[in-house]
Each structure stands twice: as C-alpha cells, then as structure tokens.
Design a protein around this motif. Structure first.
Motif, PDB file in Angstrom:
ATOM      1  N   THR A 189    -108.705 -18.878 -62.385  1.00 18.73           N
ATOM      2  CA  THR A 189    -107.952 -18.643 -61.151  1.00 18.73           C
ATOM      3  C   THR A 189    -107.357 -19.944 -60.620  1.00 18.73           C
ATOM      4  OG1 THR A 189    -109.974 -18.845 -59.810  1.00 18.73           O
ATOM      5  CG2 THR A 189    -109.337 -16.641 -60.520  1.00 18.73           C
ATOM      6  N   PHE A 190    -108.093 -21.040 -60.736  1.00 14.70           N
ATOM      7  CA  PHE A 190    -107.542 -22.335 -60.319  1.00 14.70           C
ATOM      8  C   PHE A 190    -106.353 -22.708 -61.201  1.00 14.70           C
ATOM      9  CE2 PHE A 190    -111.031 -22.627 -57.572  1.00 14.70           C
ATOM     10  CZ  PHE A 190    -110.967 -23.787 -56.817  1.00 14.70           C
ATOM     11  N   LEU A 191    -106.472 -22.436 -62.493  1.00 10.56           N
ATOM     12  CA  LEU A 191    -105.374 -22.743 -63.410  1.00 10.56           C
ATOM     13  C   LEU A 191    -104.141 -21.928 -63.050  1.00 10.56           C
ATOM     14  CD1 LEU A 191    -105.112 -24.608 -65.889  1.00 10.56           C
ATOM     15  CD2 LEU A 191    -105.646 -22.648 -67.329  1.00 10.56           C
ATOM     16  N   GLU A 192    -104.354 -20.665 -62.701  1.00  7.68           N
ATOM     17  CA  GLU A 192    -103.235 -19.816 -62.302  1.00  7.68           C
ATOM     18  C   GLU A 192    -102.604 -20.318 -61.003  1.00  7.68           C
ATOM     19  OE1 GLU A 192    -102.305 -15.052 -61.662  1.00  7.68           O
ATOM     20  OE2 GLU A 192    -104.360 -15.793 -61.654  1.00  7.68           O
ATOM     21  N   LYS A 193    -103.422 -20.743 -60.041  1.00  8.11           N
ATOM     22  CA  LYS A 193    -102.895 -21.243 -58.775  1.00  8.11           C
ATOM     23  C   LYS A 193    -102.052 -22.504 -58.959  1.00  8.11           C
ATOM     24  CE  LYS A 193    -104.619 -18.148 -56.081  1.00  8.11           C
ATOM     25  NZ  LYS A 193    -103.702 -17.205 -55.398  1.00  8.11           N
ATOM     26  N   SER A 194    -102.329 -23.267 -59.997  1.00  2.00           N
ATOM     27  CA  SER A 194    -101.562 -24.492 -60.248  1.00  2.00           C
ATOM     28  C   SER A 194    -100.193 -24.209 -60.852  1.00  2.00           C
ATOM     29  CB  SER A 194    -102.350 -25.413 -61.189  1.00  2.00           C
ATOM     30  OG  SER A 194    -102.405 -24.858 -62.500  1.00  2.00           O
ATOM     31  N   GLY A 195     -99.930 -22.954 -61.195  1.00  2.00           N
ATOM     32  CA  GLY A 195     -98.654 -22.603 -61.812  1.00  2.00           C
ATOM     33  C   GLY A 195     -98.699 -22.630 -63.324  1.00  2.00           C
ATOM     34  N   ALA A 196     -99.896 -22.652 -63.913  1.00  2.00           N
ATOM     35  CA  ALA A 196    -100.013 -22.743 -65.366  1.00  2.00           C
ATOM     36  C   ALA A 196     -99.429 -21.524 -66.065  1.00  2.00           C
ATOM     37  CB  ALA A 196    -101.469 -22.930 -65.769  1.00  2.00           C
ATOM     38  N   GLY A 197     -99.555 -20.338 -65.433  1.00  2.00           N
ATOM     39  CA  GLY A 197     -99.011 -19.135 -66.067  1.00  2.00           C
ATOM     40  C   GLY A 197     -97.515 -19.247 -66.305  1.00  2.00           C
ATOM     41  N   SER A 222     -97.168 -17.267 -75.345  1.00  5.17           N
ATOM     42  CA  SER A 222     -97.593 -17.246 -73.945  1.00  5.17           C
ATOM     43  C   SER A 222     -98.874 -16.449 -73.756  1.00  5.17           C
ATOM     44  CB  SER A 222     -96.478 -16.687 -73.056  1.00  5.17           C
ATOM     45  OG  SER A 222     -96.188 -15.342 -73.389  1.00  5.17           O
ATOM     46  N   SER A 223     -99.011 -15.337 -74.470  1.00  2.89           N
ATOM     47  CA  SER A 223    -100.212 -14.514 -74.305  1.00  2.89           C
ATOM     48  C   SER A 223    -101.449 -15.204 -74.873  1.00  2.89           C
ATOM     49  CB  SER A 223    -100.022 -13.150 -74.973  1.00  2.89           C
ATOM     50  OG  SER A 223     -99.028 -12.410 -74.298  1.00  2.89           O
ATOM     51  N   SER A 224    -101.300 -15.922 -75.965  1.00  6.52           N
ATOM     52  CA  SER A 224    -102.443 -16.655 -76.504  1.00  6.52           C
ATOM     53  C   SER A 224    -102.866 -17.762 -75.549  1.00  6.52           C
ATOM     54  CB  SER A 224    -102.114 -17.239 -77.879  1.00  6.52           C
ATOM     55  OG  SER A 224    -101.043 -18.170 -77.786  1.00  6.52           O
ATOM     56  N   LEU A 225    -101.887 -18.408 -74.892  1.00  7.40           N
ATOM     57  CA  LEU A 225    -102.221 -19.437 -73.905  1.00  7.40           C
ATOM     58  C   LEU A 225    -102.789 -18.820 -72.635  1.00  7.40           C
ATOM     59  CD1 LEU A 225     -99.081 -21.736 -74.265  1.00  7.40           C
ATOM     60  CD2 LEU A 225    -101.401 -22.240 -75.035  1.00  7.40           C
ATOM     61  N   PHE A 226    -102.254 -17.661 -72.259  1.00  8.98           N
ATOM     62  CA  PHE A 226    -102.705 -17.024 -71.019  1.00  8.98           C
ATOM     63  C   PHE A 226    -104.133 -16.526 -71.136  1.00  8.98           C
ATOM     64  CE2 PHE A 226    -101.591 -15.578 -66.906  1.00  8.98           C
ATOM     65  CZ  PHE A 226    -102.307 -14.424 -66.668  1.00  8.98           C
ATOM     66  N   GLY A 227    -104.631 -16.429 -72.371  1.00  9.88           N
ATOM     67  CA  GLY A 227    -106.022 -16.057 -72.559  1.00  9.88           C
ATOM     68  C   GLY A 227    -106.985 -17.024 -71.897  1.00  9.88           C
ATOM     69  N   PRO A 379     -96.453 -33.251 -57.399  1.00  3.79           N
ATOM     70  CA  PRO A 379     -96.643 -32.553 -56.118  1.00  3.79           C
ATOM     71  C   PRO A 379     -96.350 -31.059 -56.192  1.00  3.79           C
ATOM     72  CG  PRO A 379     -95.484 -34.625 -55.789  1.00  3.79           C
ATOM     73  CD  PRO A 379     -95.567 -34.424 -57.269  1.00  3.79           C
ATOM     74  N   SER A 380     -95.439 -30.647 -57.098  1.00  5.11           N
ATOM     75  CA  SER A 380     -95.077 -29.233 -57.174  1.00  5.11           C
ATOM     76  C   SER A 380     -96.215 -28.368 -57.686  1.00  5.11           C
ATOM     77  CB  SER A 380     -93.848 -29.053 -58.075  1.00  5.11           C
ATOM     78  OG  SER A 380     -94.126 -29.521 -59.387  1.00  5.11           O
ATOM     79  N   THR A 381     -97.178 -28.963 -58.383  1.00  5.23           N
ATOM     80  CA  THR A 381     -98.303 -28.194 -58.925  1.00  5.23           C
ATOM     81  C   THR A 381     -99.612 -28.507 -58.210  1.00  5.23           C
ATOM     82  OG1 THR A 381     -98.775 -29.865 -60.620  1.00  5.23           O
ATOM     83  CG2 THR A 381     -97.231 -28.111 -61.209  1.00  5.23           C
ATOM     84  N   GLY A 382     -99.578 -29.391 -57.225  1.00  2.22           N
ATOM     85  CA  GLY A 382    -100.797 -29.818 -56.558  1.00  2.22           C
ATOM     86  C   GLY A 382    -101.498 -28.679 -55.837  1.00  2.22           C
ATOM     87  N   LEU A 383    -102.802 -28.600 -55.989  1.00  3.99           N
ATOM     88  CA  LEU A 383    -103.600 -27.559 -55.344  1.00  3.99           C
ATOM     89  C   LEU A 383    -104.098 -28.058 -53.991  1.00  3.99           C
ATOM     90  CD1 LEU A 383    -105.733 -26.398 -58.418  1.00  3.99           C
ATOM     91  CD2 LEU A 383    -103.915 -25.107 -57.310  1.00  3.99           C
ATOM     92  N   ASN A 384    -103.679 -27.396 -52.916  1.00  6.50           N
ATOM     93  CA  ASN A 384    -104.181 -27.774 -51.596  1.00  6.50           C
ATOM     94  C   ASN A 384    -105.449 -26.982 -51.282  1.00  6.50           C
ATOM     95  OD1 ASN A 384    -103.376 -25.184 -50.599  1.00  6.50           O
ATOM     96  ND2 ASN A 384    -101.292 -25.959 -50.332  1.00  6.50           N
TER      97      ASN A 384
END
Length: 628
Positions: A189-197, A222-227, A379-384
């Motif tokens: 979930t943290f990875l998703e919040k950073s915009g990794a998807g 993308s699906s193999s990475l999204f795993g 800054p565009s991917t920074g998690l606040n």
C-alpha cells in the motif's frame, strides 16, 4: 465494502491504523505480547473491521453501520477478551484432556460462528460452507464407512480443537497472516501511495509498448511488477485492466484476447518473486523453511510462465498483423527513469534483505521505512504523513479478508488433524492410483482448480496441503515440488473456466465473451499448466541440484516455452500447419523436461519444424494469399 465518512469513518480508520501500527511494533520489540497473544489480537482487529466495513448483504446501506453489526463487533471483542482474561489457564492447559467449562463452550461456539460469518462477508460463502461441511464430518464419523470413517468428535472436543488450541483458528495459516502477510500488504500500500503503480505502467509502455502487440506485452510487464503491490489476481486486473485492455483493443486485439492476456498476466503476480501471494508464506511455514527458499524455487517456473505468455502475445500479434502503440504516444524511458526510477529501489532493498538472510518480517518493515525516505528523492513521489496514515489504514483493511480466510481454513485443518483424515486420505489416494504418481498429480491439479474456483488462493492451497500434498510426498515427490505443484493450480483456477474470476473481471472491462475469453486464457496460460508436472519429476526447475543442471534446465525450458506458444498460437515464421504445430508441441514438452536425451530430441524436432516453416509453404496457403 462500506464507504464510511464522518465520525464512523474516523473511528474505523483509527482502528485500522492501530492494527497496522501494532503489528509493526510487535515485530520490532521484545516487549510485545507473545505469539499466541498476537494471534488473538489479529483476530480481534479482523473481526471488528469485518463487521464494521463489510455489510451483511449487498443490498445493505453502504454508508451506515447498523446496530446489529456493532453488536457483532462487540461480541467479537468479548470472545477475544475472554481469552486474555483466562490467558494463563488457556496456554498452559492440556487441550482435549482438560475439560472445557460451560462458559468456555459458549465462547468457543460463538467465536467460531463469528469467524464463519466474517469470512462469508469478506470473501464469500464458499469457504465457510466448506468449513461447516468439515465440522459436520467431525460429528458424523461413526455413520460413515471406508476411508471416511472415524470414531466421531464430541461437541466439546470440536470446540476445544477449533478455538482453544494452536491447531485450529489460531493455527499456522493465522500465524502467517499475523506475522508476514500484513507487513507485506502494508509495504504494497505504501508503494502504491508513492505512485509506483503508474510508474510500472509507464515503464512497461516505454520498453514494450512500441513492439508488435505492444499493449499486450505492456500488460505482461506491468502486471508482473504490480504483483509487488497486490497478491490478488482480480485486484491486479481491476487496477491494470482499465488501462491495458482498452489499449490492446485500440491496436487491434480482439476483446477476448485482450481480456485473456490481462487475466493471465495478473494471475502470474501471485507466483512472481520477490513478493508472491499470501499462500507462499503459508507454504514456507508448512515446510519449516525460509520464505527466501520458496521465492528462489518459484523463480524459474515464473520465468517460464511469463516467457510463454510474452511469446504467445507476440505470435498472436504477428499473425493478426497488429502493430504497437505509435512512438509519439509512448513515454520516453530515460525521462521515466529520471523522474520515477527510484521507486524500484525499495523492491531491490527488500530482495537484497531476503537474499542476505533477513526474516521476511524485518525485510518488509525495513523496505517500507526505506520506501518513505526514497520517495522523497523526487517531491512528486514523496509520501507525506497523510499518505502514510492512509497506507496503514488500507494495509489493515486489505489484510482482513486474508486473515478471515486463514481463520476459516484453520477450522478445516483442525478437523482434519483431530479426525486423522489426512493419513487415511493419503492411504486411499495411493491405493486409488495404485501407487502411480501421474494420476495423483492429475487429481491434485483438478482439486486445486476446483477449490480455487470458489475461494481465494490461500485457503485453496491450504486444503490441498492438508489432504493431497502428503500423498504426493508419500509417492516420492520432494516437499518443495509437492507444495509448489498444489500452489500453482490454486493460482491458475483464476483463469480456468467455468469459474475464472480473473477472466470475469477482465471480460467485464473489455466487453468480451466469458467462455471465449476463458478458453483463450487457458491457451495463454498453458505453460502454467504444464511446467508444474515437469518440476515434480525434475527439481532442477526449482533451483535444486547442481548449477550446471539448473542452467541447462533454464536454457532448454526457455526455448521450450517459446515452442509451446508457437504451437498454441499456430504461428512462428508463418502460419503453421497442424503437422508443424504438433512438432512444436512435442519439441516444447521435451525441452521443458530437463535431460540430455529429451533436450536433444526436442531440439531436433524444433529444427525440423523451423525448416518446414522456412523452406515449404503449403499449396492451400499459396492459394489463399493469391485469392486475397
């Protein structure tokens, strides 16, 4: 799931965040309660969130928690609170020997019913029904016959086994959910919040989007990475599919092919290291090995799975005359890596930690902390702090269905152990197959697909691990190969008709026919159905054995899965005749099976097929081209 706002949303969010924070704290300090207490706390959080967030039925009010559900949440806390109130007595007593009190019985029965209802709400009715059938089996033993017969369980022994021991609800599956799964889900979930998807999608577009059938290949990458973010095939489809399926259709893929590609690619996320589905952690626990060993063993089969899919997409695209995405519409790889390439680093950190012997729990926590810091390289991917709180909340919420599935699967495991069903079923299966391995493997394959049709991968695998895997090991299969075989077919049920949940999700997005999409998905996933049989007979495909043998298996198997794709798609250098497809198929099966003799024959058949493709064109094809 309810979308709660206002005070109710705040309270539920606070409960979920507390659940995540506590589980991180429990793995970082020696002051946390012991393992048994952790399981009680995990079940308490999971039950409460189940009743607060999942309504009794689909028609219930979506933004309101009724008093009945509040009462069930309170009753759940009371049942778990009873375990803490009598903690020393419960952990020190002799299960099934020390009699239960009347209050013990009431608490155990109530808690079991709450687990079944919470499981029904979160993942559907199939697993609770299976658990209830096993409970009745425990009572009905004296009236059965043959290998199903047993002396029968009393209500007291059943309640004791299911709720008051460490071999029921609080058994191995629940232990895995409480220690490993939640931490990896939080990392996701943290990875998703950073915009990794979105980064994974852009990265896949940049490297594969312009090739023939580019959008299909993008779905694979993308699906193999999204795993690494989602351990669910359906969730993967719903996130990736809205982007990849329309892109595939736009460049000429038929709707059924587009849906099948996305479904098969998303299903592979559960078998793709470094972060696999929850069942992989259960597998490690059942075998008493590290998760790293499971991850390494899964690497070659995952390579073959995605390699065969990639090749099949390519042949399908070339045969259909499809093009890739126009260059001007593609992201530039250098720009993507410059802006978001650092989001690969947390996954690399996790992989390195696992390979260097860190436990999965510490690896997940350290990688999550590293992710928060690494995200601020841009800054565009920074998690606040809001992103972090939301990641903790979603991590807990996404853990709940897994935890409830593990709790209900624990009921089944408890009955199987108490009745001795596993030993008798193993003997029956060996007698039924006359001690032959191949029929036993086929039965396990069918069982995995059927079980996986009605429930998530984890409980489907657990059922097989309890009943079928012991028989395979009795017939001489290595433990890792036996468990991985059952795991694979539990995963592949997501793309196997008639109940192929990943295909259903993809077909709904692409407007495709369900059966046509399902049949096409089975063709694209063919390597997944074939490779498990080969690693059972030759563990080199699971990284077991001399390095030279392993490298040879990788090389020959890679060529083999390409030949398999050519056979199923009916194309290599040109459209293949049925004879050429048969040659490709025979070559594929021989090459995937490691061995000098099989490899030599396979290479010979492949050369013959390629020479026919290169030097001979059937008259029917010449006539067809002339008429067109």
């Amino acid at each position: 799931m309810r979308k709660l706002a206002g005070y109710a949303g705040f309270v539920v969010g606070l409960v979920a965040v507390t659940m995540s924070v506590y589980h991180v704290y429990a793995r970082l300090t020696t002051y946390a309660p012991d393992q048994q207490a952790l399981l009680y706390i995990t079940l308490a959080f999971s039950l409460v969130l189940s009743f607060l967030l999942w309504p009794r039925s689909k028609g219930a009010t979506p933004d309101l928690v009724p008093w009945a559900d509040l009462a069930l949440a309170g009753l759940s806390l009371a049942c778990i609170g009873y375990m803490f109130w009598n903690y020393n007595y419960i952990v020190n007593r002799f299960p099934t020997a020390d009699a239960l009190t009347r209050v013990d019985m009431m608490v155990g029965i109530t808690a079991t019913l709450l687990v079944l209802e919470a499981t029904r709400r979160t993942i559907g009715a199939a697993l609770p029904i299976v658990a209830i059938v096993f409970l009745f089996y425990g009572f009905a033993g004296p009236w059965l016959y043959g290998w199903t017969y047993h002396r029968g369980l009393t209500l007291e022994i059943t309640v004791d086994q299911v709720y008051f021991t460490t071999e029921g609800i609080f058994g191995v599956p629940m232990t895995v959910a409480a220690t490993y799964v939640i931490l990896f889900i939080i990392f996701g979930t943290f990875l998703e919040k950073s915009g990794a998807g979105q980064f994974f999608m852009n990265f896949a577009n940049a490297i594969a989007g312009g090739a023939r059938g580019g959008p299909g290949k993008v779905a694979v990458v993308s699906s193999s990475l999204f795993g690494t973010i989602s351990g669910s095939a359906v969730a993967n489809v719903m996130v990736d599919g809205w982007l990849t399926i329309p892109m595939m259709k736009k460049t000429g893929f038929k709707p059924e092919a587009a849906a099948a590609i996305e479904a098969v690619a998303s299903t592979g996320g559960q078998i793709m290291p470094p972060i696999m589905g929850a069942a992989a952690f259960v597998m490690a626990e059942f075998q008493g090995v590290s998760y790293t060993q499971v991850m390494i063993a899964a690497a070659i089969p995952a390579l073959f799975y995605y390699g065969a899919l990639f090749a099949a997409i390519h042949f399908n695209a070339v045969r259909s005359g499809l093009k890739g995405i126009p260059r001007e519409e593609l992201p530039i790889l250098g720009h993507i890596m410059l802006r978001q390439g650092h989001l690969f680093l947390p996954v690399i950190v996790l992989l390195v930690l696992l390979l260097y012997g860190f436990t999965p729990t510490y690896g997940a926590i350290i990688a999550t902390v590293a992710l928060v810091g690494i995200s601020w390289l841009r800054p565009s991917t920074g998690l606040n702090w809001r992103d972090c709180l939301e990641g903790l909340r979603e991590g807990a919420v996404q853990t709940v269905p897994v935890a409830m599935a593990c709790a209900s699967a624990g009921i089944v495991i408890g009955i199987v152990l108490q009745t001795g069903l596993a030993l008798r079923f193993t003997a029956f299966l060996i007698d039924f197959t006359y001690g032959s391995l191949m029929p036993a493997l086929l039965i396990t394959m069918v069982a995995g697909v059927i079980l996986g049709m009605g429930m998530p991968t984890t409980p489907a695998y657990i059922m097989q691990a309890a009943l079928l895997v012991p028989a395979l090991m009795k017939l001489g299969v290595e433990p890792m190969a036996a468990h991985m075989f059952a795991f694979y077919f539990s995963c592949l049920s997501a793309v196997t008709p008639p109940v192929a949940l990943a295909v259903y999700a993809a077909a709904s997005i692409g407007g495709a026919g369900l059966w046509a999409s399902g049949v096409q998905a089975m063709k694209f996933a063919a390597a997944g159905f074939i490779v498990p049989f080969f690693f059972v007979y030759n563990p080199a495909l699971l990284f077991q054995g001399p390095w030279l043998e392993i490298l040879g298996a990788v090389l020959s198997g890679t060529i083999g899965v390409i030949a398999l794709a050519a056979s199923l798609e009916g194309y290599f250098l040109r459209v293949a005749t049925w004879f050429e497809r048969a040659l490709f198929l025979a070559a594929a099966l021989l090459l995937i099976d490691p061995g000098l003799v099989t490899d030599a024959i396979g290479i010979g058949l492949l050369i013959i097929a390629l020479l026919l493709q290169k030097l001979w064109t059937p008259q029917s094809m010449i006539a067809r081209e002339a008429s067109s």
